[in-house]
Design a protein around this motif. Structure first.
Motif, PDB file in Angstrom:
ATOM      1  N   THR A   1      49.661  36.885  82.641  1.00 34.78           N
ATOM      2  CA  THR A   1      50.879  36.311  82.068  1.00 34.78           C
ATOM      3  C   THR A   1      50.864  34.801  82.258  1.00 34.78           C
ATOM      4  O   THR A   1      50.777  34.315  83.389  1.00 34.78           O
ATOM      5  CB  THR A   1      52.134  36.894  82.735  1.00 34.78           C
ATOM      6  N   VAL A   2      50.968  34.085  81.149  1.00 37.00           N
ATOM      7  CA  VAL A   2      50.895  32.633  81.213  1.00 37.00           C
ATOM      8  C   VAL A   2      52.161  32.051  81.828  1.00 37.00           C
ATOM      9  O   VAL A   2      53.263  32.568  81.629  1.00 37.00           O
ATOM     10  CB  VAL A   2      50.664  32.052  79.797  1.00 37.00           C
ATOM     11  N   ILE A   3      51.991  31.003  82.616  1.00 35.25           N
ATOM     12  CA  ILE A   3      53.110  30.214  83.144  1.00 35.25           C
ATOM     13  C   ILE A   3      53.052  28.857  82.459  1.00 35.25           C
ATOM     14  O   ILE A   3      52.153  28.050  82.708  1.00 35.25           O
ATOM     15  CB  ILE A   3      53.019  30.046  84.670  1.00 35.25           C
ATOM     16  N   ALA A   4      53.991  28.607  81.559  1.00 39.44           N
ATOM     17  CA  ALA A   4      53.974  27.380  80.773  1.00 39.44           C
ATOM     18  C   ALA A   4      54.021  26.154  81.670  1.00 39.44           C
ATOM     19  O   ALA A   4      54.889  26.033  82.529  1.00 39.44           O
ATOM     20  CB  ALA A   4      55.148  27.360  79.796  1.00 39.44           C
ATOM     21  N   GLY A   5      53.045  25.248  81.482  1.00 39.52           N
ATOM     22  CA  GLY A   5      53.023  24.000  82.226  1.00 39.52           C
ATOM     23  C   GLY A   5      52.317  24.067  83.561  1.00 39.52           C
ATOM     24  O   GLY A   5      52.288  23.074  84.295  1.00 39.52           O
ATOM     25  N   LEU A   6      51.717  25.224  83.896  1.00 35.88           N
ATOM     26  CA  LEU A   6      51.058  25.356  85.190  1.00 35.88           C
ATOM     27  C   LEU A   6      49.912  24.356  85.344  1.00 35.88           C
ATOM     28  O   LEU A   6      49.673  23.829  86.436  1.00 35.88           O
ATOM     29  CB  LEU A   6      50.533  26.785  85.371  1.00 35.88           C
ATOM     30  N   ALA A   7      49.202  24.060  84.245  1.00 36.58           N
ATOM     31  CA  ALA A   7      48.083  23.112  84.317  1.00 36.58           C
ATOM     32  C   ALA A   7      48.559  21.713  84.684  1.00 36.58           C
ATOM     33  O   ALA A   7      47.800  20.933  85.274  1.00 36.58           O
ATOM     34  CB  ALA A   7      47.328  23.083  82.989  1.00 36.58           C
TER      35      ALA A   7
ATOM     36  N   MET B   1      38.695  38.211  84.540  1.00 40.85           N
ATOM     37  CA  MET B   1      40.125  38.153  84.827  1.00 40.85           C
ATOM     38  C   MET B   1      40.899  38.538  83.577  1.00 40.85           C
ATOM     39  O   MET B   1      40.366  38.508  82.466  1.00 40.85           O
ATOM     40  CB  MET B   1      40.529  36.736  85.262  1.00 40.85           C
ATOM     41  N   SER B   2      42.155  38.878  83.756  1.00 40.87           N
ATOM     42  CA  SER B   2      43.022  39.183  82.614  1.00 40.87           C
ATOM     43  C   SER B   2      43.803  37.930  82.234  1.00 40.87           C
ATOM     44  O   SER B   2      44.550  37.388  83.053  1.00 40.87           O
ATOM     45  CB  SER B   2      43.993  40.320  82.976  1.00 40.87           C
ATOM     46  N   PHE B   3      43.603  37.491  80.986  1.00 45.16           N
ATOM     47  CA  PHE B   3      44.287  36.295  80.502  1.00 45.16           C
ATOM     48  C   PHE B   3      45.264  36.679  79.395  1.00 45.16           C
ATOM     49  O   PHE B   3      45.103  37.685  78.710  1.00 45.16           O
ATOM     50  CB  PHE B   3      43.274  35.278  79.970  1.00 45.16           C
ATOM     51  N   ASP B   4      46.260  35.844  79.214  1.00 43.61           N
ATOM     52  CA  ASP B   4      47.262  36.076  78.184  1.00 43.61           C
ATOM     53  C   ASP B   4      46.613  36.013  76.801  1.00 43.61           C
ATOM     54  O   ASP B   4      45.913  35.048  76.485  1.00 43.61           O
ATOM     55  CB  ASP B   4      48.371  35.019  78.293  1.00 43.61           C
ATOM     56  N   PRO B   5      46.823  37.022  75.948  1.00 44.54           N
ATOM     57  CA  PRO B   5      46.182  37.036  74.618  1.00 44.54           C
ATOM     58  C   PRO B   5      46.641  35.908  73.698  1.00 44.54           C
ATOM     59  O   PRO B   5      45.961  35.594  72.716  1.00 44.54           O
ATOM     60  CB  PRO B   5      46.569  38.408  74.051  1.00 44.54           C
ATOM     61  N   THR B   6      47.782  35.279  73.990  1.00 41.18           N
ATOM     62  CA  THR B   6      48.232  34.168  73.145  1.00 41.18           C
ATOM     63  C   THR B   6      47.321  32.949  73.271  1.00 41.18           C
ATOM     64  O   THR B   6      47.439  32.010  72.484  1.00 41.18           O
ATOM     65  CB  THR B   6      49.668  33.749  73.506  1.00 41.18           C
ATOM     66  N   ALA B   7      46.398  32.981  74.252  1.00 44.64           N
ATOM     67  CA  ALA B   7      45.446  31.876  74.398  1.00 44.64           C
ATOM     68  C   ALA B   7      44.379  31.901  73.304  1.00 44.64           C
ATOM     69  O   ALA B   7      43.642  30.925  73.131  1.00 44.64           O
ATOM     70  CB  ALA B   7      44.775  31.934  75.771  1.00 44.64           C
ATOM     71  N   LYS B   8      44.283  33.019  72.585  1.00 43.68           N
ATOM     72  CA  LYS B   8      43.393  33.146  71.418  1.00 43.68           C
ATOM     73  C   LYS B   8      41.911  33.058  71.758  1.00 43.68           C
ATOM     74  O   LYS B   8      41.103  32.698  70.912  1.00 43.68           O
ATOM     75  CB  LYS B   8      43.743  32.112  70.343  1.00 43.68           C
ATOM     76  N   VAL B   9      41.539  33.311  72.995  1.00 40.23           N
ATOM     77  CA  VAL B   9      40.138  33.490  73.372  1.00 40.23           C
ATOM     78  C   VAL B   9      40.049  34.807  74.125  1.00 40.23           C
ATOM     79  O   VAL B   9      41.063  35.435  74.431  1.00 40.23           O
ATOM     80  CB  VAL B   9      39.597  32.317  74.224  1.00 40.23           C
ATOM     81  N   ASP B  10      38.818  35.246  74.449  1.00 38.27           N
ATOM     82  CA  ASP B  10      38.605  36.539  75.088  1.00 38.27           C
ATOM     83  C   ASP B  10      39.504  36.681  76.315  1.00 38.27           C
ATOM     84  O   ASP B  10      39.394  35.913  77.270  1.00 38.27           O
ATOM     85  CB  ASP B  10      37.136  36.674  75.495  1.00 38.27           C
ATOM     86  N   PRO B  11      40.400  37.676  76.328  1.00 34.49           N
ATOM     87  CA  PRO B  11      41.355  37.798  77.438  1.00 34.49           C
ATOM     88  C   PRO B  11      40.795  38.468  78.688  1.00 34.49           C
ATOM     89  O   PRO B  11      41.537  38.719  79.629  1.00 34.49           O
ATOM     90  CB  PRO B  11      42.464  38.658  76.820  1.00 34.49           C
ATOM     91  N   SER B  12      39.488  38.755  78.729  1.00 35.04           N
ATOM     92  CA  SER B  12      38.921  39.435  79.895  1.00 35.04           C
ATOM     93  C   SER B  12      37.603  38.803  80.317  1.00 35.04           C
ATOM     94  O   SER B  12      36.641  39.496  80.620  1.00 35.04           O
ATOM     95  CB  SER B  12      38.723  40.931  79.601  1.00 35.04           C
ATOM     96  N   ASN B  13      37.557  37.472  80.323  1.00 32.96           N
ATOM     97  CA  ASN B  13      36.363  36.724  80.708  1.00 32.96           C
ATOM     98  C   ASN B  13      36.442  36.292  82.168  1.00 32.96           C
ATOM     99  O   ASN B  13      37.534  36.168  82.718  1.00 32.96           O
ATOM    100  CB  ASN B  13      36.216  35.464  79.845  1.00 32.96           C
ATOM    101  N   PRO B  14      35.295  36.007  82.801  1.00 36.71           N
ATOM    102  CA  PRO B  14      35.350  35.242  84.047  1.00 36.71           C
ATOM    103  C   PRO B  14      35.937  33.860  83.766  1.00 36.71           C
ATOM    104  O   PRO B  14      35.912  33.379  82.632  1.00 36.71           O
ATOM    105  CB  PRO B  14      33.877  35.154  84.474  1.00 36.71           C
TER     106      PRO B  14
END
Length: 496
Positions: free
Chosen positions: A338-344, A402-415
């Motif tokens: 789950t993405v946290i907006a602005g975490l970066a 890792m599991s990434f948020d699919p809204t990132a539009k790249v593979d959601p299960s990459n290292p």
């Protein structure tokens, strides 16, 4: 033919040639003026009451035009400006943060950090290598912070350009109203409206740079303009185009919509969205590509926080805590996938491991970063200088999918490293695609404009040739008038 009739014919010919010369001079003067169409004087014969020839006159002025080509050019211009605005935004993002080879990119900074961590794991007692890990971690966090600021700055820039575009659109619509009224009045009164028609077409073409438009002419040459989605822009009077600019953007914040006469045509909640034009390209940058790239950055940051989390080494009942990488929501670890907006833009290095802040750099190896006074989060309970298990565990975590948020539009299960590399590749792919689209649409505009110019433009050689022919006709007519004058003088002498 009597001498008086012959004189009348000759005088009308002189007047007509003067008018034709004026039209040709206008063509030559405006040969390089944008939107100017070649004008021609339409000459007709005059007839006396008994039906005999009474000379010639310029009946009207016509202009060269091709409405089909003009419509194609308007549509092509809208499409090209969509791609141009989008490509410009993509390139700015790519040049600032998107190159995976350069050290300032998140992918490259993550690679440098992992390399430093692996070297340290080979010599966990080496504080110099530990310092290198801390430095590269700070560089990585700063890179993500800088990238976030760059993304939001690009969103602010796009929003500012949208505001400028709306100002220009309203000005063009106001100008269009004045010219359209001139066309309608001139049509009804029979005056020459060719120059006004040129100006009106040029304004429509300029409007098409900002949004897709459709123009339709009705009675008295009156014109109405709608967006390509069918929203009325001009009918007798211009419709109000409104947009409220935001002065600052933060990750997760939405921009405002653009409205025409109260109807949302671009941006959040658009009910009749336009499909082409500069505002579409800018909206795509502000609300789509920049937001997606920000999501990718935030997911990289979340992956780092998660990989370095510390777990309860005692009874195992205490919640996980953040480790080397922390954020404002610490000590809690972000939820998976789950993405946290602005975490970066929020990520930083824990002060408890930084010697400059009174921390202990050995906590990189030993654990206990988030809870330095809670022994349950310490991994190296024996204080062994060669302890490597914690470092190896972290390296393993970084290598695991890792599991990434699919809204990132790249593979959601990459290292994490693969995800960061895919993020940079995604941005570069968007840039290349936009570049290809922009190149194709630019060619279409250039060729359509050239075809229209071949039909409506001014050829100086042709105009000069026509000017010479008129001069010869003018000279012949002047000579005829001189001859008639001499004959009249002779008649008067005979009568005297």
């Amino acid at each position: 033919m009597s001498l008086s009739v012959a004189l009348q014919v000759a005088q009308s010919a002189l007047t007509t040639r003067q008018r034709e010369t004026s039209v040709l001079a206008q063509n030559i003067t405006n040969a390089t003026t944008d939107g100017y169409s070649r004008k021609s004087a339409l000459v007709s014969s005059l007839r006396s009451q008994n039906g005999t020839s009474g000379g010639i006159t310029v009946d009207s002025i016509s202009r060269a035009t091709d409405q089909a080509l003009l419509s194609n050019l308007i549509a092509a211009t809208s499409s090209a400006m969509t791609g141009e605005a989008y490509l410009d935004g993509i390139q700015r993002l790519s040049q600032t943060i998107g190159d995976p080879i350069e050290g300032r990119s998140p992918s490259a900074a993550l690679g440098n950090f992992v390399n430093a961590l692996q070297q340290y794991s080979a010599e966990p007692q080496n504080t110099v290598l530990a310092g290198a890990v801390l430095t590269s971690a700070e560089d990585l966090a700063n890179t993500l912070n800088t990238a976030t600021r760059a993304v939001q700055a690009e969103r602010e820039r796009a929003d500012s350009l949208l505001a400028d575009s709306v100002t220009t659109i309203n000005t063009l619509l106001s100008d269009f109203e004045a010219v359209n009224n001139e066309v309608v009045r001139g049509t009804n009164s029979g005056n020459d409206i060719t120059s006004a028609l040129d100006q009106r077409d040029q304004i429509v073409l300029e409007l098409s740079e900002f949004m897709g438009v459709r123009a339709e002419t009705r009675g008295s040459n009156d014109m109405i303009i709608t967006t390509d989605s069918g929203v009325m822009l001009f009918e007798t009077t211009p419709r109000e185009v409104k947009f409220e600019q935001k002065t600052t953007f933060v990750a997760g914040a939405s921009g405002n919509a653009l409205l025409v006469d109260g109807v949302r045509i671009a941006g959040p909640g658009a009910t009749m969205p336009v499909s082409e034009g500069k505002i579409v390209g800018l909206m795509n940058i502000r609300d789509d590509v920049a937001v997606t790239y920000q999501t990718q950055l935030d997911e990289i940051a979340r992956g780092l926080v998660t990989a370095f989390k510390e777990t309860d080494q005692g009874a195992g009942t205490k919640p996980d805590r953040v480790g080397l990488f922390t954020y404002s929501g610490a000590p809690a670890v972000p939820a998976s996938g789950t993405v946290i907006a602005g975490l970066a833009g929020d990520i930083s290095i824990a002060s408890s491991v930084d010697p400059d802040s009174g921390g202990d750099i050995n906590r990189l190896r030993d654990g206990g970063i988030s809870e330095p006074y809670d022994a349950d989060y310490v991994y190296n309970t024996g204080g062994e200088a060669g302890y490597v298990a914690r470092l190896q565990e972290i390296i393993t975590e970084l290598d695991k999918p890792m599991s990434f948020d699919p809204t990132a539009k790249v593979d959601p299960s990459n290292p994490l490293a693969s995800f960061a590399s895919s993020s940079a590749s995604w941005l570069e792919g968007e840039r290349k695609q936009a570049d290809g689209v922009n190149e194709r649409t630019s060619v279409v505009v250039a060729r359509t404009a050239e075809s229209l110019s071949n039909i409506t433009g001014v050829n100086i050689d042709d105009e000069m040739q026509a000017m010479l022919e008129i001069e010869r006709s003018y000279s012949a007519t002047a000579k005829l008038i001189t001859t008639i004058n001499q004959m009249l003088e002779q008649l008067l002498d005979l009568a005297g």
